[in-house]
Scaffold this motif. Structure first.
Motif, PDB file in Angstrom:
ATOM      1  N   ALA A 127       6.117 -15.894 -11.230  1.00  0.00           N
ATOM      2  CA  ALA A 127       4.884 -16.359 -10.718  1.00  0.00           C
ATOM      3  C   ALA A 127       4.848 -17.330  -9.611  1.00  0.00           C
ATOM      4  O   ALA A 127       5.328 -18.576 -10.284  1.00  0.00           O
ATOM      5  CB  ALA A 127       3.627 -16.414 -11.451  1.00  0.00           C
ATOM      6  N   LEU A 128       4.099 -17.377  -8.841  1.00  0.00           N
ATOM      7  CA  LEU A 128       4.159 -18.602  -7.992  1.00  0.00           C
ATOM      8  C   LEU A 128       3.051 -19.741  -7.536  1.00  0.00           C
ATOM      9  O   LEU A 128       1.970 -18.687  -7.803  1.00  0.00           O
ATOM     10  CB  LEU A 128       5.051 -18.821  -6.208  1.00  0.00           C
ATOM     11  CG  LEU A 128       6.517 -17.526  -6.389  1.00  0.00           C
ATOM     12  CD1 LEU A 128       6.682 -17.465  -4.901  1.00  0.00           C
ATOM     13  CD2 LEU A 128       7.064 -18.391  -7.117  1.00  0.00           C
ATOM     14  N   THR A 129       2.440 -20.778  -7.637  1.00  0.00           N
ATOM     15  CA  THR A 129       1.208 -21.342  -7.573  1.00  0.00           C
ATOM     16  C   THR A 129       1.040 -21.474  -6.191  1.00  0.00           C
ATOM     17  O   THR A 129       2.673 -21.971  -5.828  1.00  0.00           O
ATOM     18  CB  THR A 129       0.609 -22.550  -8.610  1.00  0.00           C
ATOM     19  OG1 THR A 129       1.726 -23.290  -8.616  1.00  0.00           O
ATOM     20  CG2 THR A 129       0.568 -21.778 -10.185  1.00  0.00           C
ATOM     21  N   ALA A 181      -7.257 -18.319  -2.756  1.00  0.00           N
ATOM     22  CA  ALA A 181      -7.603 -17.767  -1.934  1.00  0.00           C
ATOM     23  C   ALA A 181      -6.602 -17.164  -1.169  1.00  0.00           C
ATOM     24  O   ALA A 181      -5.963 -16.813  -0.269  1.00  0.00           O
ATOM     25  CB  ALA A 181      -8.290 -19.581  -0.102  1.00  0.00           C
ATOM     26  N   PRO A 182      -6.579 -15.659  -2.254  1.00  0.00           N
ATOM     27  CA  PRO A 182      -5.903 -14.518  -2.285  1.00  0.00           C
ATOM     28  C   PRO A 182      -5.831 -14.222  -0.148  1.00  0.00           C
ATOM     29  O   PRO A 182      -4.853 -13.652  -0.015  1.00  0.00           O
ATOM     30  CB  PRO A 182      -6.449 -13.482  -2.801  1.00  0.00           C
ATOM     31  CG  PRO A 182      -6.964 -14.659  -3.505  1.00  0.00           C
ATOM     32  CD  PRO A 182      -7.964 -15.429  -2.842  1.00  0.00           C
ATOM     33  N   SER A 234       2.286  -9.172  -6.059  1.00  0.00           N
ATOM     34  CA  SER A 234       0.595  -8.860  -6.395  1.00  0.00           C
ATOM     35  C   SER A 234       0.250 -10.455  -6.378  1.00  0.00           C
ATOM     36  O   SER A 234       0.733 -11.149  -6.698  1.00  0.00           O
ATOM     37  CB  SER A 234       0.554  -8.225  -7.818  1.00  0.00           C
ATOM     38  OG  SER A 234       1.534  -9.271  -9.188  1.00  0.00           O
ATOM     39  N   VAL A 235      -0.785 -10.264  -6.135  1.00  0.00           N
ATOM     40  CA  VAL A 235      -1.432 -11.240  -5.301  1.00  0.00           C
ATOM     41  C   VAL A 235      -3.268 -11.318  -6.537  1.00  0.00           C
ATOM     42  O   VAL A 235      -3.759 -10.409  -6.808  1.00  0.00           O
ATOM     43  CB  VAL A 235      -2.308 -10.970  -4.299  1.00  0.00           C
ATOM     44  CG1 VAL A 235      -3.184 -12.900  -4.043  1.00  0.00           C
ATOM     45  CG2 VAL A 235      -0.751 -11.297  -3.041  1.00  0.00           C
ATOM     46  N   VAL A 236      -3.065 -12.309  -7.117  1.00  0.00           N
ATOM     47  CA  VAL A 236      -4.389 -12.385  -8.667  1.00  0.00           C
ATOM     48  C   VAL A 236      -4.979 -14.707  -7.948  1.00  0.00           C
ATOM     49  O   VAL A 236      -4.553 -14.373  -7.677  1.00  0.00           O
ATOM     50  CB  VAL A 236      -3.372 -13.238  -9.893  1.00  0.00           C
ATOM     51  CG1 VAL A 236      -4.567 -13.450 -10.764  1.00  0.00           C
ATOM     52  CG2 VAL A 236      -3.023 -11.934 -10.529  1.00  0.00           C
ATOM     53  N   ARG A 237      -6.046 -14.109  -7.881  1.00  0.00           N
ATOM     54  CA  ARG A 237      -7.044 -15.095  -7.784  1.00  0.00           C
ATOM     55  C   ARG A 237      -7.428 -16.149  -8.782  1.00  0.00           C
ATOM     56  O   ARG A 237      -7.425 -15.677 -10.342  1.00  0.00           O
ATOM     57  CB  ARG A 237      -8.446 -14.728  -7.801  1.00  0.00           C
ATOM     58  CG  ARG A 237      -9.587 -16.251  -6.850  1.00  0.00           C
ATOM     59  CD  ARG A 237     -11.036 -15.272  -6.748  1.00  0.00           C
ATOM     60  NE  ARG A 237     -10.979 -14.671  -5.478  1.00  0.00           N
ATOM     61  CZ  ARG A 237     -11.032 -14.557  -4.203  1.00  0.00           C
ATOM     62  NH1 ARG A 237     -10.825 -16.201  -4.147  1.00  0.00           N
ATOM     63  NH2 ARG A 237     -10.897 -13.826  -3.401  1.00  0.00           N
TER      64      ARG A 237
END
Length: 285
Positions: free
Chosen positions: A6-8, A35-36, A46-49
């Motif tokens: 996972a990347l922040t 801000a996806p 995958s993108v998570v808000r």
């Protein structure tokens, strides 16, 4: 081989670079962003808000993930609280290892206030039970043009101290490599460019590349604080502290980390200026 990452910080300059580099590895990425709609477009992700302040959303974002790239939050008064919120959420979600973008000279009594916060963040990761890979980055070459003020003058209480400016591009290459290999767990890496420069040398290189006259004026600490009158106190302390850290030599460490881990020497400040002019010229307009 790491199975899931996972990347922040993926809407920023560093995180987005890391994501594009990881795309080439084929390892699934989970991109965590406030801000996806602004995340980079990469395959196998995958993108998570989730924001750093939302513990519930962060726990869900990190569930089932082996390793997290933790890009430090923007500089603000409650940054350490945001960091601890994210760390707790990751640990509760079962994350095994965290790769954290720390700062050169991070220590409880560092001159630069935010270096003290980075030290506290490193300690919080280790206390959580997760394994830590800390990238103690030198000051970014990319932000040096911000130092140039009115009349083409860099002003600050840095004396004749030096900084081994490092390009974000090289930090991203290093981060992508260590994210993929658990052999880098339980390591603290100093991350720098190949040479420490004082601000007179830095100004000279900026002058050569831009064709403008850029100089350095060494202020004393009180002069520097007076020049920022009107800003909030924490901002003044941070701004002055960053220059004082240069003066004390805390930013002058030159490491071989980037070349040893990635196999490619990092750019010098001069090489960065000439290779990526579009990334910084607008700052001097």
């Amino acid at each position: 081989m790491v199975e899931s990452i996972a990347l922040t910080g993926v809407t920023g300059e560093l995180g987005s670079r890391v994501s594009r580099l990881l795309e080439q590895s084929g390892v699934p990425q989970r991109l965590v962003a406030r801000a996806p709609e602004r995340v980079p477009r990469v395959e196998n992700c995958s993108v998570v808000r989730a924001s750093y302040s939302d513990a519930t959303a962060l726990r869900e974002a990190f569930r089932g993930v082996d390793t997290v790239l933790f890009v430090s939050a923007h500089e603000e008064p409650d940054r350490l609280w945001l960091h601890r919120t994210l760390i707790d959420a990751a640990a509760e979600a079962g994350v095994r290892r965290m790769v954290y973008t720390s700062f050169m000279g991070a220590a409880p009594h560092a001159t630069f206030p935010f270096a003290r916060e980075h030290s506290a963040t490193e300690q919080a990761v280790m206390a959580s039970g997760m394994r830590l890979t800390a990238l103690r980055n030198s000051m970014y070459a990319d932000v040096v043009p911000h130092f140039v003020g009115a009349g083409g003058v860099i002003r600050g209480p840095a004396g004749m101290g030096r900084a081994a400016w490092v390009a974000r591009r090289d930090v991203a290459r290093l981060a992508a490599r260590v994210l993929l290999d658990d052999d880098h767990a339980d390591r603290i890496y100093d991350v720098s460019g190949p040479e420490p420069l004082d601000l007179r040398e830095t100004a000279r290189l900026l002058s050569e590349v831009t064709g403008r006259e850029i100089t350095y004026h060494a202020e004393d600490e009180q002069e520097a604080r007076d020049s920022r009158a009107g800003a909030r106190q924490w901002q003044i302390d941070a701004w002055v502290g960053s220059y004082l850290a240069i003066a004390t030599g805390e930013t002058s460490v030159t490491s071989h980390t980037v070349e040893r881990v990635t196999g490619v020497r990092p750019w010098s400040f001069d090489e960065f200026l000439r290779a990526e002019p579009d990334s910084w010229r607008h700052l001097l307009a």
